[in-house]
Design a protein around this motif. Structure first.
Motif, PDB file in Angstrom:
ATOM      1  N   CYS A   1       0.824  -1.211   0.000  1.00 40.28           N
ATOM      2  CA  CYS A   1       0.000   0.000   0.000  1.00 40.28           C
ATOM      3  C   CYS A   1       0.858   1.262   0.000  1.00 40.28           C
ATOM      4  O   CYS A   1       0.633   2.176  -0.809  1.00 40.28           O
ATOM      5  CB  CYS A   1      -0.931  -0.031   1.217  1.00 40.28           C
ATOM      6  SG  CYS A   1      -1.973   1.435   1.403  1.00 40.28           S
ATOM      7  N   MET A   2       1.849   1.307   0.885  1.00 41.69           N
ATOM      8  CA  MET A   2       2.675   2.513   0.958  1.00 41.69           C
ATOM      9  C   MET A   2       3.549   2.663  -0.282  1.00 41.69           C
ATOM     10  O   MET A   2       3.724   3.784  -0.794  1.00 41.69           O
ATOM     11  CB  MET A   2       3.537   2.498   2.218  1.00 41.69           C
ATOM     12  CG  MET A   2       4.355   3.770   2.418  1.00 41.69           C
ATOM     13  SD  MET A   2       3.328   5.275   2.513  1.00 41.69           S
ATOM     14  CE  MET A   2       2.735   5.129   4.216  1.00 41.69           C
ATOM     15  N   ALA A   3       4.083   1.559  -0.776  1.00 43.32           N
ATOM     16  CA  ALA A   3       4.907   1.630  -1.979  1.00 43.32           C
ATOM     17  C   ALA A   3       4.082   2.133  -3.159  1.00 43.32           C
ATOM     18  O   ALA A   3       4.553   2.971  -3.961  1.00 43.32           O
ATOM     19  CB  ALA A   3       5.500   0.262  -2.286  1.00 43.32           C
ATOM     20  N   SER A   4       2.856   1.656  -3.280  1.00 39.42           N
ATOM     21  CA  SER A   4       1.975   2.102  -4.368  1.00 39.42           C
ATOM     22  C   SER A   4       1.680   3.597  -4.240  1.00 39.42           C
ATOM     23  O   SER A   4       1.639   4.327  -5.248  1.00 39.42           O
ATOM     24  CB  SER A   4       0.670   1.311  -4.338  1.00 39.42           C
ATOM     25  OG  SER A   4       0.900  -0.062  -4.582  1.00 39.42           O
TER      26      SER A   4
ATOM     27  N   GLY B   1       6.440  -6.638   0.710  1.00 47.80           N
ATOM     28  CA  GLY B   1       5.364  -6.043  -0.082  1.00 47.80           C
ATOM     29  C   GLY B   1       5.827  -4.819  -0.845  1.00 47.80           C
ATOM     30  O   GLY B   1       5.456  -4.617  -2.015  1.00 47.80           O
ATOM     31  N   HIS B   2       6.639  -3.994  -0.209  1.00 49.94           N
ATOM     32  CA  HIS B   2       7.217  -2.798  -0.831  1.00 49.94           C
ATOM     33  C   HIS B   2       8.038  -3.191  -2.070  1.00 49.94           C
ATOM     34  O   HIS B   2       7.859  -2.621  -3.161  1.00 49.94           O
ATOM     35  CB  HIS B   2       8.097  -2.117   0.225  1.00 49.94           C
ATOM     36  CG  HIS B   2       9.038  -1.081  -0.299  1.00 49.94           C
ATOM     37  ND1 HIS B   2       8.774   0.277  -0.240  1.00 49.94           N
ATOM     38  CD2 HIS B   2      10.278  -1.194  -0.858  1.00 49.94           C
ATOM     39  CE1 HIS B   2       9.787   0.949  -0.752  1.00 49.94           C
ATOM     40  NE2 HIS B   2      10.711   0.078  -1.130  1.00 49.94           N
ATOM     41  N   ARG B   3       8.916  -4.155  -1.892  1.00 45.92           N
ATOM     42  CA  ARG B   3       9.796  -4.586  -2.987  1.00 45.92           C
ATOM     43  C   ARG B   3       8.991  -5.173  -4.139  1.00 45.92           C
ATOM     44  O   ARG B   3       9.288  -4.933  -5.320  1.00 45.92           O
ATOM     45  CB  ARG B   3      10.790  -5.627  -2.457  1.00 45.92           C
ATOM     46  CG  ARG B   3      11.783  -6.140  -3.490  1.00 45.92           C
ATOM     47  CD  ARG B   3      12.726  -7.124  -2.858  1.00 45.92           C
ATOM     48  NE  ARG B   3      11.999  -8.241  -2.253  1.00 45.92           N
ATOM     49  CZ  ARG B   3      12.541  -9.112  -1.415  1.00 45.92           C
ATOM     50  NH1 ARG B   3      13.811  -8.982  -1.059  1.00 45.92           N
ATOM     51  NH2 ARG B   3      11.821 -10.103  -0.936  1.00 45.92           N
ATOM     52  N   GLU B   4       7.958  -5.936  -3.808  1.00 45.58           N
ATOM     53  CA  GLU B   4       7.115  -6.564  -4.833  1.00 45.58           C
ATOM     54  C   GLU B   4       6.498  -5.521  -5.756  1.00 45.58           C
ATOM     55  O   GLU B   4       6.496  -5.682  -6.991  1.00 45.58           O
ATOM     56  CB  GLU B   4       6.023  -7.360  -4.124  1.00 45.58           C
ATOM     57  CG  GLU B   4       5.023  -8.037  -5.028  1.00 45.58           C
ATOM     58  CD  GLU B   4       3.932  -8.725  -4.225  1.00 45.58           C
ATOM     59  OE1 GLU B   4       2.733  -8.488  -4.540  1.00 45.58           O
ATOM     60  OE2 GLU B   4       4.244  -9.454  -3.272  1.00 45.58           O
ATOM     61  N   VAL B   5       5.985  -4.433  -5.177  1.00 40.91           N
ATOM     62  CA  VAL B   5       5.347  -3.383  -5.973  1.00 40.91           C
ATOM     63  C   VAL B   5       6.371  -2.655  -6.838  1.00 40.91           C
ATOM     64  O   VAL B   5       6.129  -2.410  -8.031  1.00 40.91           O
ATOM     65  CB  VAL B   5       4.615  -2.385  -5.047  1.00 40.91           C
ATOM     66  CG1 VAL B   5       4.180  -1.150  -5.820  1.00 40.91           C
ATOM     67  CG2 VAL B   5       3.410  -3.057  -4.411  1.00 40.91           C
ATOM     68  N   LEU B   6       7.518  -2.319  -6.254  1.00 38.24           N
ATOM     69  CA  LEU B   6       8.530  -1.597  -7.017  1.00 38.24           C
ATOM     70  C   LEU B   6       9.079  -2.446  -8.162  1.00 38.24           C
ATOM     71  O   LEU B   6       9.220  -1.969  -9.296  1.00 38.24           O
ATOM     72  CB  LEU B   6       9.673  -1.144  -6.094  1.00 38.24           C
ATOM     73  CG  LEU B   6       9.545   0.287  -5.537  1.00 38.24           C
ATOM     74  CD1 LEU B   6       8.279   0.417  -4.688  1.00 38.24           C
ATOM     75  CD2 LEU B   6      10.772   0.649  -4.708  1.00 38.24           C
ATOM     76  N   GLN B   7       9.374  -3.690  -7.888  1.00 38.74           N
ATOM     77  CA  GLN B   7       9.935  -4.547  -8.932  1.00 38.74           C
ATOM     78  C   GLN B   7       8.939  -4.788 -10.054  1.00 38.74           C
ATOM     79  O   GLN B   7       9.330  -4.937 -11.216  1.00 38.74           O
ATOM     80  CB  GLN B   7      10.408  -5.865  -8.319  1.00 38.74           C
ATOM     81  CG  GLN B   7      11.646  -5.701  -7.435  1.00 38.74           C
ATOM     82  CD  GLN B   7      12.142  -7.008  -6.850  1.00 38.74           C
ATOM     83  OE1 GLN B   7      11.423  -8.013  -6.824  1.00 38.74           O
ATOM     84  NE2 GLN B   7      13.375  -7.013  -6.360  1.00 38.74           N
ATOM     85  N   ALA B   8       7.654  -4.829  -9.729  1.00 39.48           N
ATOM     86  CA  ALA B   8       6.632  -5.000 -10.761  1.00 39.48           C
ATOM     87  C   ALA B   8       6.614  -3.813 -11.720  1.00 39.48           C
ATOM     88  O   ALA B   8       6.174  -3.940 -12.869  1.00 39.48           O
ATOM     89  CB  ALA B   8       5.260  -5.175 -10.113  1.00 39.48           C
ATOM     90  N   GLN B   9       7.103  -2.659 -11.246  1.00 38.96           N
ATOM     91  CA  GLN B   9       7.185  -1.457 -12.079  1.00 38.96           C
ATOM     92  C   GLN B   9       8.574  -1.275 -12.686  1.00 38.96           C
ATOM     93  O   GLN B   9       8.857  -0.237 -13.300  1.00 38.96           O
ATOM     94  CB  GLN B   9       6.838  -0.227 -11.240  1.00 38.96           C
ATOM     95  CG  GLN B   9       5.426  -0.209 -10.694  1.00 38.96           C
ATOM     96  CD  GLN B   9       4.384  -0.037 -11.777  1.00 38.96           C
ATOM     97  OE1 GLN B   9       4.586   0.703 -12.734  1.00 38.96           O
ATOM     98  NE2 GLN B   9       3.263  -0.743 -11.643  1.00 38.96           N
ATOM     99  N   GLY B  10       9.436  -2.258 -12.503  1.00 38.42           N
ATOM    100  CA  GLY B  10      10.786  -2.167 -13.031  1.00 38.42           C
ATOM    101  C   GLY B  10      11.671  -1.207 -12.256  1.00 38.42           C
ATOM    102  O   GLY B  10      12.648  -0.672 -12.796  1.00 38.42           O
TER     103      GLY B  10
END
Length: 344
Positions: free
Chosen positions: A181-184, A213-222
């Motif tokens: 949530c915070m990463a998004s 969770g933070h890393r998952e969101v960032l990596q999904a965006q490259g």
């Protein structure tokens, strides 16, 4: 100077040996009614309860909790084990537990592990020796010896703070989802150089879950997801020092996602002392939703976790189980709220 008579001295020495039968006699009720008035006040009349409590106070009666538990295989004690007694997060959970349990005639035995699972095992062994009616632990992770001990115990176990497969009952929130949530939110604000800062993630593993969770969101965006791990658990000083460390190691950082509000607030104040604009030069976000974050300028963007509510709900579920009522849900998700401030 006057001296007490031998009879008076003897009476004082025996004052801590007042029995329940003596309380009952003084209150004008049967011993069974006196016992119910103390342990199950809802099962006696208000008049009988008042008479018994007055007799207890007048005679100085103190129930022998251990002896009572031996007779019934159950005491009015509930063990509560947390990682810290100075962290506001756990203090608020304890508040919710204590107020709800005390209203039903239970008292808590409180233990602090300092994020040490071996110490948790020793506390569990000690508390079980006091014939506790139930156990509350902060977290789902235990060392093997403790896991075995818990698995062989035949009383309710409540694990709080995070969601997952527990030993028995579970009340908490999804920390991986909170990290997402915070990463998004930071990505939606246009930040692309984002650093996550936590401390002792092996011990404070829930902060590690949020990083996942933070890393998952960032990596999904490259986007890369660098991690800075501190040796000192959350404090304003550690947060201040970490700002310098992050900017030295990652000079292009646009936003820092901190594992808790203490670290985040410390970094925010340090940034202002260094002449950095928040969020103009550096955006800062935290976790927990502590009052501290709402009293800095700009107000801190954070994830609010309902800690006192978590404690109250956990206590209510334990009381249901201890009362012999059916517990229809073994797991309760208390959720979380993104609290957007001016720091991002």
């Amino acid at each position: 100077m006057s001296k007490d008579s031998p009879a008076t001295v003897k009476q004082r020495r025996n004052s801590d040996q007042v029995t329940l039968s003596q309380v009952a006699q003084a209150a004008g009720v049967s011993p069974i009614t006196a016992s119910r008035a103390l342990n199950h006040p809802d099962k006696v009349s208000e008049n009988a309860r008042r008479n018994v409590l007055e007799a207890v106070e007048r005679l100085g009666y103190v129930p022998n909790l251990v002896a009572g538990s031996l007779a019934s295989s159950r005491s009015r004690l509930i063990a509560v084990i947390v990682p810290s007694l100075i962290n506001t997060v756990f203090v608020e959970v304890i508040k919710g537990l204590q107020e709800t349990l005390e209203a039903e005639g239970y008292q808590i035995l409180l233990g602090n592990t300092d994020y040490d699972l071996d110490r948790e095992y020793q506390l569990v062994r000690t508390f079980f020796g006091w014939s506790c009616s139930a156990l509350v632990t902060a977290g789902l992770r235990h060392n093997q010896a403790c896991h075995t001990l818990l698995a062989n115990w035949d009383h309710p176990i409540m694990e709080v703070m995070e969601l997952g497969k527990g030993m028995d009952l579970n009340v908490g929130l999804d920390h991986v989802a909170a990290g997402r949530c915070m990463a998004s939110h930071l990505i939606d604000r246009g930040y692309r150089h984002i650093v996550y800062v936590g401390a002792r993630l092996t011990q404070d593993y829930r902060a590690g879950m949020r990083y996942e969770g933070h890393r998952e969101v960032l990596q999904a965006q490259g986007i890369e997801a660098p991690l800075v791990e501190l040796d000192t658990l959350g404090s304003l000083q550690a947060g201040a020092e970490s700002l310098t460390q992050v900017l030295a190691q990652h000079p292009h950082t646009q936003a820092i996602h901190f594992a808790n509000d203490d670290l985040a607030a410390g970094a925010l104040l340090a940034a202002q002392r260094q002449g950095l604009s928040v969020p103009g030069d550096i955006a800062i976000a935290g976790f927990n939703g502590l009052p501290l974050g709402q009293h800095v300028t700009p107000q801190l963007t954070t994830i609010l976790s309902p800690r006192e509510e978590m404690g109250r709900l956990a206590a209510k579920e334990l009381i249901r189980r201890l009362s012999g009522k059916n517990v229809y849900r073994r797991q309760h998700d208390v959720g979380f709220t993104l609290q957007t401030g001016g720091s991002t």
